[in-house]
Motif scaffolding. Structure first.
Motif, short mmCIF file in Angstrom:
data_model
loop_
_atom_site.label_atom_id
_atom_site.label_comp_id
_atom_site.label_asym_id
_atom_site.label_seq_id
_atom_site.Cartn_x
_atom_site.Cartn_y
_atom_site.Cartn_z
N LEU A 30 1.13 -1.30 -0.30
CA LEU A 30 -0.14 -0.06 0.26
C LEU A 30 0.74 1.39 -0.02
O LEU A 30 1.94 1.47 0.51
CB LEU A 30 -0.76 -0.11 1.30
N LEU A 31 0.46 2.44 -1.29
CA LEU A 31 1.14 3.58 -0.75
C LEU A 31 -0.13 4.24 -1.12
O LEU A 31 -0.27 3.81 -2.48
CB LEU A 31 2.54 3.39 -2.05
N VAL A 32 -0.49 5.58 -0.35
CA VAL A 32 -1.22 6.76 -0.44
C VAL A 32 -0.82 7.53 0.29
O VAL A 32 0.23 7.77 0.92
CB VAL A 32 -2.71 5.71 0.31
N PHE A 33 -1.06 8.66 -0.98
CA PHE A 33 -1.03 10.50 -0.87
C PHE A 33 -2.22 10.95 -0.54
O PHE A 33 -3.22 10.60 -1.47
CB PHE A 33 -0.30 10.85 -1.68
N MET A 34 -2.48 11.75 0.56
CA MET A 34 -3.70 11.99 1.14
C MET A 34 -3.68 13.75 1.47
O MET A 34 -2.58 14.51 2.30
CB MET A 34 -4.44 11.60 2.06
N HIS A 35 -4.47 14.28 0.74
CA HIS A 35 -4.68 15.72 1.30
C HIS A 35 -5.72 15.66 2.35
O HIS A 35 -6.67 15.40 2.23
CB HIS A 35 -4.51 16.83 -0.26
N ASP A 36 -5.87 17.12 2.48
CA ASP A 36 -5.91 18.36 3.64
C ASP A 36 -6.70 17.43 5.22
O ASP A 36 -7.67 17.11 5.63
CB ASP A 36 -7.44 18.25 2.67
N VAL A 37 -5.52 16.45 5.51
CA VAL A 37 -5.95 15.79 6.33
C VAL A 37 -5.28 17.11 7.75
O VAL A 37 -4.77 16.08 8.86
CB VAL A 37 -3.84 14.83 6.29
N SER A 38 -4.62 17.76 7.53
CA SER A 38 -4.60 19.47 8.06
C SER A 38 -5.91 20.06 8.57
O SER A 38 -6.89 19.69 8.14
CB SER A 38 -3.57 19.79 8.53
N TRP A 39 -5.98 21.42 9.46
CA TRP A 39 -7.32 21.95 9.35
C TRP A 39 -7.25 22.59 7.85
O TRP A 39 -6.36 22.93 7.18
CB TRP A 39 -6.91 23.36 10.68
N PRO A 40 -8.85 22.79 7.70
CA PRO A 40 -9.56 22.76 8.07
C PRO A 40 -10.33 21.29 8.50
O PRO A 40 -10.87 21.34 8.86
CB PRO A 40 -11.37 23.44 7.63
N CYS A 41 -10.42 20.47 7.19
CA CYS A 41 -10.62 19.54 6.95
C CYS A 41 -10.02 17.72 8.34
O CYS A 41 -10.95 16.68 8.26
CB CYS A 41 -11.00 18.61 5.65
#
Length: 284
Positions: free
Chosen positions: A122-133
């Motif tokens: 598994l290799l997954v990049f994820m955005h919006d893991v900080s404020w505000p979401c």
């Protein structure tokens, strides 16, 4: 969103591209096409690596279809949770779609299942893991989220750094493009909450997972298989940025500055509206 505030996942190219190279990635699937930002970066990478980019997005930006055809980018015009069951397992995933607990948890479970069946790390990049979401749901299309999973939300409220309660027509808001949960925190609320709940179930002794959190540009999260042959190289690249206090402080500073810009814009709009109203009354 104002050009004053960088917000693209493409801003992380200096981390994402070396990580893709270290993991020997060729095939990439992107959830939520960021036409002009992340998608272009990924398409260029895949072309050089001899692979292909697949984008899942039911409503991409104008001109995306023509661009995708010109650059041999595969496009699946469906919501992610509808598209994923019939997808192939790529080498890496980038998730930057609908930023709410229900969708993100569903995406992670589906992606993990696909990779497990294919026997691939598994290799997954994820955005919006900080404020505000991080701890607050955001909905581009609330109707796609079942009622029992949907937080009370509003298209007219905004988020601020110093309060968990959204404020009517103030703060960081979607101006009709998306709604946000009226309250931050609590169970089944936010992107980071979904990641943590996913990891609590998926990270096992038999298949340990690593998670890196880069606290900049709304937050980049990276989940990867700790037993992958490239795991040590990827960890070495990302570790200096994980929960880095200086980066987090710089992010808070830019957000406070931008929220001040929004406040000034709101004050100007209110003053302009009052002036127009006064002039209308006088003319009558």
């Amino acid at each position: 969103m104002s050009n004053l505030l960088i917000h693209s996942m493409g801003e992380f190219s200096g981390l994402i591209l070396p990580t893709l190279e270290a993991a020997g990635v060729k095939q990439i699937t992107e959830i939520g096409s960021e036409f002009g930002g992340g998608s272009r970066m990924l398409a260029e990478y895949c072309a050089k690596a001899g692979g292909q980019l697949t984008c899942i997005d039911p409503e991409p930006a104008d001109g995306f279809a023509e661009w995708a055809e010109q650059h041999e980018v595969a496009h699946i015009p469906k919501p992610s949770l509808e598209a994923l069951p019939s997808c192939d397992a790529p080498d890496a995933w980038l998730i930057d779609g609908d930023h709410n607990y229900y969708t993100v948890m569903g995406e992670l479970k589906a992606v993990d299942a696909l990779m497990t069946v294919a026997g691939r790390p598994l290799l997954v990049f994820m955005h919006d893991v900080s404020w505000p979401c991080a701890r607050r749901d955001m909905y581009y299309a609330p109707e796609r989220v079942p009622t029992e999973w949907r937080q009370p939300h509003s298209f007219n409220h905004g988020a601020t750094l110093d309060s968990g309660s959204a404020v009517y027509q103030q703060g960081f808001r979607g101006m009709g493009q998306y709604s946000i949960a009226l309250e931050a925190g609590g169970p089944r609320n936010g992107v980071l909450t979904a990641i943590e709940d996913f990891l609590s179930a998926a990270d096992t002794e038999e298949r340990p997972l690593c998670y890196v959190h880069v606290p900049a540009v709304f937050g980049l999260g990276v989940i990867f298989d700790a037993q992958a042959p490239w795991a040590e190289d990827v960890a070495a690249l990302l570790a200096p940025f994980h929960e880095n206090d200086l980066i987090a402080r710089l992010e808070e500073n830019r957000l406070r500055n931008y929220l001040r810009v929004i406040e000034l814009q709101d004050q100007l709009a209110a003053a302009t509206a009052k002036t127009v109203e006064t002039e209308t009354c006088l003319s009558d």
